[in-house]
Structure formats: structure tokens, C-alpha cells
Design a protein around this motif. Sequence first.
Motif, mmCIF file in Angstrom:
data_model
loop_
_atom_site.group_PDB
_atom_site.id
_atom_site.type_symbol
_atom_site.label_atom_id
_atom_site.label_comp_id
_atom_site.label_asym_id
_atom_site.label_seq_id
_atom_site.Cartn_x
_atom_site.Cartn_y
_atom_site.Cartn_z
ATOM 1 N N ILE A 1 0.850 -1.204 0.000
ATOM 2 C CA ILE A 1 0.000 0.000 0.000
ATOM 3 C C ILE A 1 0.878 1.244 0.000
ATOM 4 C CG2 ILE A 1 -1.674 1.327 1.360
ATOM 5 C CD1 ILE A 1 -2.820 -1.411 2.256
ATOM 6 N N LEU A 2 1.930 1.244 0.806
ATOM 7 C CA LEU A 2 2.852 2.377 0.852
ATOM 8 C C LEU A 2 3.440 2.650 -0.530
ATOM 9 C CD1 LEU A 2 4.471 4.541 2.339
ATOM 10 C CD2 LEU A 2 6.109 2.743 2.969
ATOM 11 N N SER A 3 3.900 1.618 -1.205
ATOM 12 C CA SER A 3 4.451 1.782 -2.557
ATOM 13 C C SER A 3 3.448 2.436 -3.488
ATOM 14 C CB SER A 3 4.836 0.429 -3.151
ATOM 15 O OG SER A 3 6.117 0.072 -2.783
ATOM 16 N N ALA A 4 2.227 1.933 -3.474
ATOM 17 C CA ALA A 4 1.180 2.470 -4.359
ATOM 18 C C ALA A 4 0.875 3.926 -4.017
ATOM 19 C CB ALA A 4 -0.079 1.621 -4.260
ATOM 20 N N LYS A 5 0.800 4.267 -2.742
ATOM 21 C CA LYS A 5 0.460 5.630 -2.332
ATOM 22 C C LYS A 5 1.589 6.595 -2.656
ATOM 23 C CE LYS A 5 -3.425 4.156 -0.954
ATOM 24 N NZ LYS A 5 -4.552 4.260 -1.856
#
Length: 149
Positions: free
Chosen positions: A52-56
Amino acid sequence: MDIKFRCDCPFTSALDVVGDKWMLVIVKQMLIEGKETFKDFTESEEAIATNILSAKLKLLEEAGIIIKTQRPDNKKTNLYLLTDKGLALTPILVELATWSDNHLRDIHPIIQNGAGMEFLRKDKAAFASAIESKYREKLANTSVVKHSS
């Protein structure tokens, strides 16, 4: 990853970019807590999952809210830094903190209540200016190179 806008309403369009559960948390972590590497974010108390961090982070970069850079002395570590567009979210973060302080303490009594909150309560504009100035000073002292994606 393309940003999808639901309609032409400015309020809804803003929420399409920063309105999910993580986007403003990441900006707050950068602005107030000094987070700047992927590892910094993964070690935070909010415990965002790495996928999720990567995507955000990619979405924030695509929206021009952050840039991904590298230190000249360590090209293996990416740094994530707020842009002027990202720093322009400072008043929104301050207003959210004020709203939370005024309206959530009854259901979440352990919300932070230290010197920073006292400063915020006393003078929101000065608080916002101080955290933005501190971040801009940090940027001025950070040697980076633009990341080529």
C-alpha cells in the motif's frame, strides 16, 4: 497508475487524490515527523503495509505532491520529499488536527496533548508557518539528485 477523477467538483477532485485513509498520513509523516525513506515510513506507528505504501507514494509522486530523489552519496536509497504542492496541504493538516482535538477527544481521549498541540491551539497560523518553515529549511540543507524513473 492514472489518477481517476469522479467529476469536475473541486472538493471531490481533491478527495480523489488525498482523500483516502493513507495519503494525508504520509504527507503528515513527511512534514511533521521528518520521514523521507521507504524504511522510515514502514517503521512508523501507523503501520502501513509495504504494498500500500508503494502504491500511495507512486500516486503522490504522480500528483506532484512529492518527488522521489536520491542522495548523491547513496544512490541505493530513495528519498521522498514534499513539493510546493505538497507543502500547500499544511493548512489542511492543521485544520484536521484542530478538528480532531476539538471533536474526537470524547471518543479517543489519548490523542496527543503535548506542547505541539498547545502551540496549535494558541495560534494555528503560526503553527502551520513553523512546521512549513522547518521543512523548507530541511529541504534547503538536503543534497539530492532527481530520480530518473
